[in-house]
Motif scaffolding. Structure first.
Motif, PDB file in Angstrom:
ATOM      1  N   SER A  55       4.375   0.776   6.487  1.00 53.27           N
ATOM      2  CA  SER A  55       4.002  -0.667   5.646  1.00 53.27           C
ATOM      3  C   SER A  55       2.477  -1.163   5.224  1.00 53.27           C
ATOM      4  O   SER A  55       2.037  -2.276   3.702  1.00 53.27           O
ATOM      5  CB  SER A  55       4.876  -2.335   6.154  1.00 53.27           C
ATOM      6  OG  SER A  55       3.943  -2.973   7.173  1.00 53.27           O
ATOM      7  N   THR A  56       2.299  -0.717   5.952  1.00 52.38           N
ATOM      8  CA  THR A  56       0.509  -1.223   5.612  1.00 52.38           C
ATOM      9  C   THR A  56      -0.215   0.023   4.455  1.00 52.38           C
ATOM     10  O   THR A  56      -1.367  -0.077   4.049  1.00 52.38           O
ATOM     11  CB  THR A  56      -0.602  -0.889   6.625  1.00 52.38           C
ATOM     12  OG1 THR A  56       0.134   0.118   8.060  1.00 52.38           O
ATOM     13  CG2 THR A  56      -0.297  -2.151   7.805  1.00 52.38           C
ATOM     14  N   GLU A  57       0.660   1.356   4.325  1.00 50.74           N
ATOM     15  CA  GLU A  57       0.133   1.844   3.555  1.00 50.74           C
ATOM     16  C   GLU A  57       0.095   1.141   1.958  1.00 50.74           C
ATOM     17  O   GLU A  57       0.830   0.712   1.630  1.00 50.74           O
ATOM     18  CB  GLU A  57       0.797   3.504   3.059  1.00 50.74           C
ATOM     19  CG  GLU A  57       1.137   4.232   4.467  1.00 50.74           C
ATOM     20  CD  GLU A  57      -0.065   4.809   4.520  1.00 50.74           C
ATOM     21  OE1 GLU A  57      -0.505   4.820   4.070  1.00 50.74           O
ATOM     22  OE2 GLU A  57      -0.024   5.255   5.784  1.00 50.74           O
ATOM     23  N   PRO A  58      -1.005   2.177   1.270  1.00 48.25           N
ATOM     24  CA  PRO A  58      -1.100   1.191  -0.374  1.00 48.25           C
ATOM     25  C   PRO A  58      -0.242   1.071  -1.319  1.00 48.25           C
ATOM     26  O   PRO A  58       0.157  -0.118  -1.964  1.00 48.25           O
ATOM     27  CB  PRO A  58      -2.402   2.534  -0.359  1.00 48.25           C
ATOM     28  CG  PRO A  58      -2.802   2.509   0.585  1.00 48.25           C
ATOM     29  CD  PRO A  58      -1.691   2.525   1.244  1.00 48.25           C
ATOM     30  N   VAL A  59       0.853   2.113  -1.268  1.00 48.10           N
ATOM     31  CA  VAL A  59       1.789   2.300  -2.044  1.00 48.10           C
ATOM     32  C   VAL A  59       2.985   0.549  -1.926  1.00 48.10           C
ATOM     33  O   VAL A  59       3.522   0.178  -2.288  1.00 48.10           O
ATOM     34  CB  VAL A  59       2.622   3.148  -2.212  1.00 48.10           C
ATOM     35  CG1 VAL A  59       3.065   3.981  -0.387  1.00 48.10           C
ATOM     36  CG2 VAL A  59       3.775   3.405  -3.394  1.00 48.10           C
ATOM     37  N   GLN A  61       1.612  -1.840   0.356  1.00 51.43           N
ATOM     38  CA  GLN A  61       1.380  -2.309   0.143  1.00 51.43           C
ATOM     39  C   GLN A  61       1.283  -3.728  -1.368  1.00 51.43           C
ATOM     40  O   GLN A  61       2.170  -5.099  -1.384  1.00 51.43           O
ATOM     41  CB  GLN A  61      -0.077  -2.957   0.391  1.00 51.43           C
ATOM     42  CG  GLN A  61      -0.654  -2.959   2.154  1.00 51.43           C
ATOM     43  CD  GLN A  61      -1.922  -2.991   2.359  1.00 51.43           C
ATOM     44  OE1 GLN A  61      -2.809  -2.751   2.099  1.00 51.43           O
ATOM     45  NE2 GLN A  61      -2.188  -3.956   3.287  1.00 51.43           N
ATOM     46  N   LYS A  62       1.538  -2.704  -2.440  1.00 53.14           N
ATOM     47  CA  LYS A  62       0.839  -3.377  -4.077  1.00 53.14           C
ATOM     48  C   LYS A  62       2.711  -2.830  -4.293  1.00 53.14           C
ATOM     49  O   LYS A  62       2.913  -4.375  -5.318  1.00 53.14           O
ATOM     50  CB  LYS A  62       0.898  -1.845  -4.902  1.00 53.14           C
ATOM     51  CG  LYS A  62      -0.596  -1.435  -4.622  1.00 53.14           C
ATOM     52  CD  LYS A  62      -1.444  -0.269  -5.592  1.00 53.14           C
ATOM     53  CE  LYS A  62      -2.915   0.140  -5.144  1.00 53.14           C
ATOM     54  NZ  LYS A  62      -3.158   0.872  -5.937  1.00 53.14           N
ATOM     55  N   THR A  63       3.668  -2.533  -3.296  1.00 49.63           N
ATOM     56  CA  THR A  63       4.773  -2.910  -4.000  1.00 49.63           C
ATOM     57  C   THR A  63       5.904  -4.127  -3.138  1.00 49.63           C
ATOM     58  O   THR A  63       6.230  -4.762  -4.004  1.00 49.63           O
ATOM     59  CB  THR A  63       6.302  -1.951  -2.923  1.00 49.63           C
ATOM     60  OG1 THR A  63       5.571  -1.016  -3.599  1.00 49.63           O
ATOM     61  CG2 THR A  63       7.306  -2.405  -3.557  1.00 49.63           C
ATOM     62  N   GLU A  65       3.398  -6.988  -2.461  1.00 48.24           N
ATOM     63  CA  GLU A  65       3.184  -7.686  -3.859  1.00 48.24           C
ATOM     64  C   GLU A  65       3.407  -7.548  -5.203  1.00 48.24           C
ATOM     65  O   GLU A  65       3.551  -8.868  -5.807  1.00 48.24           O
ATOM     66  CB  GLU A  65       1.819  -7.368  -4.228  1.00 48.24           C
ATOM     67  CG  GLU A  65       0.463  -7.382  -3.166  1.00 48.24           C
ATOM     68  CD  GLU A  65      -1.496  -7.194  -3.630  1.00 48.24           C
ATOM     69  OE1 GLU A  65      -1.021  -6.142  -4.635  1.00 48.24           O
ATOM     70  OE2 GLU A  65      -1.838  -6.754  -2.329  1.00 48.24           O
TER      71      GLU A  65
END
Length: 286
Positions: A55-59, A61-63, A65
């Motif tokens: 869940s810390t992967e950028p994709v 994290q952006k999801t 948000e």
């Protein structure tokens, strides 16, 4: 990404669909977060987590948000820019965010309070959306949204402490007895329900047993034990064999129909862990 090599191609498939709806992160330009299933924003996030993407992967994290952008001050989630906001929308969004590690976030804490405040008199959650008839069976809550609400609440401090959640468990256990289609969505327990569907997405035996296994109220209940035995009887050498999968995911390695799934089996082992040794002995009749 901590993804097993055998599933890396599955991850790539989900990532390849990010722009299908006309915007980034599996959504539309006006942020319809449940459009395009099974490659919607909410579902794609869950499937990537299931495949081992952190869940810390950028994709992701952006999801997260993006999903939180749909959060309302009263605790609801508005997953479409126009139209009604249904309890199922809020329950589904909360469940995804809890799986992503946000259960302690102040916004989700408010969502939990909102869901408890709108709980139906029968213990479940009910969406006033009538896709079928409006007979007496529609006066019940919706079983699948109720199950998804419980899936979110199992990450909360209220797990096995909040009496209102016991009422929701009781409602779902009673459906095992009633079996007839109930609620505005006409959710029933029949042939399709009894087929093992993976990954989790619809109201079916596997998801039903999995979520309820986290609740003490269910673990020693005869109805839950019957449901577990039905699921256990479908295992092959202790492994879960996928009986039903949404066609668009049928070609992926982690959920091939008719084959054992290591990831689905890992969920089954969570059920066994939740039951504990005493519970397993009860279920297996020893």
């Amino acid at each position: 990404m901590p993804v097993k090599e055998r599933y890396s191609s599955d991850v790539e498939v989900f990532l390849s669909h990010q722009y299908d709806q006309g915007a980034d992160l599996w959504t539309t330009p006006d942020n319809r977060l449940i459009k395009g299933a099974p490659f919607s924003t909410l579902e794609s996030a869950l499937y990537l987590l299931e495949l081992g993407v952190a869940s810390t992967e950028p994709v992701l994290q952006k999801t997260a948000e993006l999903i939180f952008d749909a959060w309302q001050e009263d605790g609801r989630f508005k997953l479409y820019p126009q139209g009604a906001v249904y309890p199922c929308h809020t329950a589904n969004a909360a469940s995804v965010l809890c799986h992503m590690g946000y259960a302690a976030d102040g916004r989700l804490q408010k969502t939990f309070r909102h869901l408890l405040a709108i709980q139906h008199t029968d213990g479940g959650w009910r969406c006033n959306k009538f896709s079928f008839s409006r007979g007496p069976e529609t006066e019940y809550s919706n079983p699948h949204p109720t199950l998804m609400a419980l899936d979110a609440f199992r990450f909360s401090d209220g797990l096995n402490k909040e009496p209102a959640l016991d009422k929701a468990v009781d409602f779902l256990l009673e459906h095992w007895t009633v079996r007839n289609p109930i609620g505005p969505g006409h959710y029933g327990i029949g042939t399709l329900f009894m087929q093992v569907e993976y990954p989790f997405r619809n109201y079916n035996l596997f998801l039903y047993v999995y979520v309820l296994s986290f609740y003490n109220r269910a673990k020693s209940d005869r109805r839950f034990l019957e449901a577990f035995k039905a699921l256990e009887a479908k295992t092959v050498a202790g492994r879960i064999v996928v009986e039903r999968v949404v066609p668009k995911l049928a070609g992926l390695a982690f959920c091939k129909k008719g084959q054992p799934s290591p990831l689905a089996t890992a969920r089954y082992h969570e059920i066994l862990k939740n039951l504990g040794e005493k519970g397993r002995e009860t279920v297996l009749g020893h």
